[in-house]
Each structure stands twice: as C-alpha cells, then as structure tokens.
Design a protein around this motif. Structure first.
Motif, PDB file in Angstrom:
ATOM      1  N   ASP A  21       0.856  -1.184   0.000  1.00  0.00           N
ATOM      2  CA  ASP A  21       0.000   0.000   0.000  1.00  0.00           C
ATOM      3  C   ASP A  21       0.894   1.235   0.000  1.00  0.00           C
ATOM      4  N   ASP A  22       0.963   1.911  -1.150  1.00  0.00           N
ATOM      5  CA  ASP A  22       1.868   3.059  -1.244  1.00  0.00           C
ATOM      6  C   ASP A  22       1.311   4.308  -0.562  1.00  0.00           C
ATOM      7  N   ARG A  23       0.169   4.155   0.122  1.00  0.00           N
ATOM      8  CA  ARG A  23      -0.387   5.303   0.863  1.00  0.00           C
ATOM      9  C   ARG A  23       0.174   5.396   2.279  1.00  0.00           C
ATOM     10  N   ASN A  24       0.932   4.382   2.714  1.00  0.00           N
ATOM     11  CA  ASN A  24       1.623   4.505   3.999  1.00  0.00           C
ATOM     12  C   ASN A  24       3.124   4.430   3.765  1.00  0.00           C
ATOM     13  N   ARG A  25       3.882   4.970   4.700  1.00  0.00           N
ATOM     14  CA  ARG A  25       5.319   5.137   4.495  1.00  0.00           C
ATOM     15  C   ARG A  25       6.037   3.809   4.279  1.00  0.00           C
ATOM     16  N   TRP A  26       5.725   2.803   5.102  1.00  0.00           N
ATOM     17  CA  TRP A  26       6.441   1.540   4.990  1.00  0.00           C
ATOM     18  C   TRP A  26       6.115   0.817   3.687  1.00  0.00           C
ATOM     19  N   GLY A  27       4.847   0.841   3.318  1.00  0.00           N
ATOM     20  CA  GLY A  27       4.464   0.209   2.057  1.00  0.00           C
ATOM     21  C   GLY A  27       5.107   0.894   0.873  1.00  0.00           C
ATOM     22  N   ALA A  28       5.110   2.231   0.886  1.00  0.00           N
ATOM     23  CA  ALA A  28       5.721   2.983  -0.207  1.00  0.00           C
ATOM     24  C   ALA A  28       7.213   2.737  -0.285  1.00  0.00           C
TER      25      ALA A  28
END
Length: 267
Positions: free
Chosen positions: A203-210
């Motif tokens: 999920d690129d909407r949170n820092r770790w995912g991005a």
C-alpha cells in the motif's frame, strides 16, 4: 580479456540458445508484452473522442506514455525475462550439465562471470528491442488522434531506457535466485511472488508500504516511466536517482548472490 575467457563467453552464448525453451520464452514474452500495450492503446484510440476535456488535457504526456508501457505489459515482461535468467543456471543443474562445465573449467567464478555477462548483454539488447517497438507502435496508433509522442519529447528517452533495462535487471534477479535455489519450479514461484505479488500487496499510501515498493524493480520502473506531473498527489514521492539506484542494486546484488552460491556450494 584472455582467450580462455572469450571461449567461456562463446560457450555460454551457445548454451543459452541451445535450451529449447529459450527462443520460445523470448518470443512469448515480447508478443505478450506488446499485445498488452497495444490493446490498451487501441482502446484509448477508440474511446478518445468520448473522453472529457480534463482527460484530453492530461493525455499527453501522462496517458500516452502509460499506453506505451502499461503495468500489465511490464508484469508479463518481468516474469518472462526473470524466467529466462533463472533457466540459464537452473537448466544446467537440472540436467547435470553443470558438473561437466565445472570439470572442464574448475574456476567456478569465471563460469558465473561469463554467464552473467552474456545474460546481461542479451537481455539489454532484447529489452531495448521490445521497449523501442512498443513505444514506436503505440505512439503510431495514437498519432492518428494527434496525441502521439516522439522519442525526443521531454522525459521520453529515460522512460524508454527504464523499460529496456527492466529486462536485464529482472533476468539477473532470476539468475541469482536460480543459482541459490537450483530448482526450476521453486525459483519461478519465488520470482513470481517477489517481483509480481509483493508489489501488488504493498500500500503506497503509507510510508512503509511505499518504501518497500520503491525498493522493488517494479516500483523503480513505475517511477522511471512517469512523464509529466500526475494529477493525483503522491504521498511518498520517489526520486529518479533513487529508482536508478534500485535497478543497479538489484542487478549487482543478484550477480553477487550467484557468485557466492555457485562458488561455495557443492554441485
């Protein structure tokens, strides 16, 4: 370069093309990727008169470049090139030919170096061909609507280069993993999970995912093929320099894994 290493390069070139699956993998990968890209382009060509003014304003360069290098096409291309890279090393382990190779050339790292150079050169040429044809064909279709782009337009050449270099990066990733796992099915399944499924789960909407997505070849490719400003704000943007670094780290890291795995483990 000494004569013995040139002989090794020639031998690895012949072995690559002697695999019955290799020509088919090249053809199927190219046709599938081009087919996906052209299908998206033809859909846009057909529907363009019905698009809103807002979409038409953004079509060049954003949508025109997305047609040239679609995510679906990149995924097919990623799997095809990674599989070819894996088969270059796993195929020899599977047939037992690797024992003959190491009996003839005890210097294992020289063999790995030759395989790596041949694979990188072939896949760079292959990627350049497919990316160039994809760009030319899709933009020729869009030109009929007056929204095609030229290779000299701003941002186009780096995007084409990024799509071309996706081939050697993924092929080397497959090569390194194949050298580590030495089993065709396990290697292909693992490659599919790492290169295709993991990006879909991020999920690129949170820092770790991005951050995780940015560190994968697909995430780097998406950043490098972006041309123009996206109408949707990006929460955690990524730099082009960082994306090129990801390409380099994956390619060099995969080669290093192959060197270590082949040099230290028994056949």
């Amino acid at each position: 370069m000494d004569a013995r290493f040139r002989d090794l390069l020639a031998a690895e070139w012949l072995k690559l093309w002697s695999l019955r699956s290799t020509p088919w993998a090249f053809v199927v990968g190219a046709v599938a990727a081009l087919g996906v890209n052209l299908n998206a382009t033809l859909a846009d060509h057909r529907n363009y008169p019905r698009y809103s003014d807002g979409i038409k304003e953004l079509f060049v360069p954003i949508w025109a470049m997305r047609d040239a290098f679609t995510l679906g096409g990149a995924m097919v291309f990623t799997l095809a090139t990674a599989s070819i890279g894996a088969l270059m090393i796993v195929g020899e382990y599977g047939t037992g030919q690797i024992r003959t190779t190491f009996a003839a050339v005890p210097a294992r790292r020289a063999v790995v170096a030759a395989k790596t150079l041949v694979l990188a050169a072939v896949m760079t040429a292959y990627g350049t061909l497919v990316a160039g044809v994809s760009f030319a064909a899709t933009q020729a279709v869009l030109d009929d609507r007056g929204v095609g782009m030229a290779i000299g337009d701003e941002g186009v050449l780096p995007a084409v280069a990024a799509s071309a270099l996706l081939a050697p990066v993924c092929a080397l990733a497959g090569f390194g993993l194949g050298a580590l796992l030495r089993h065709t099915a396990t290697t292909i399944v693992t490659l599919t999970g790492v290169l295709l499924l993991l990006p879909a789960l991020m999920d690129d909407r949170n820092r770790w995912g991005a951050t995780f997505l940015h560190a994968l070849p697909q995430g780097a490719w998406k950043r490098l093929t972006e041309v123009g400003e996206s109408p949707v704000p990006v929460d955690f943007p990524w730099t082009a320099g960082g994306a090129w670094t990801v390409y380099a780290v994956w390619a060099l890291g995969a080669a290093a894994v192959a060197f270590v795995a082949v040099g230290r483990r028994d056949v």
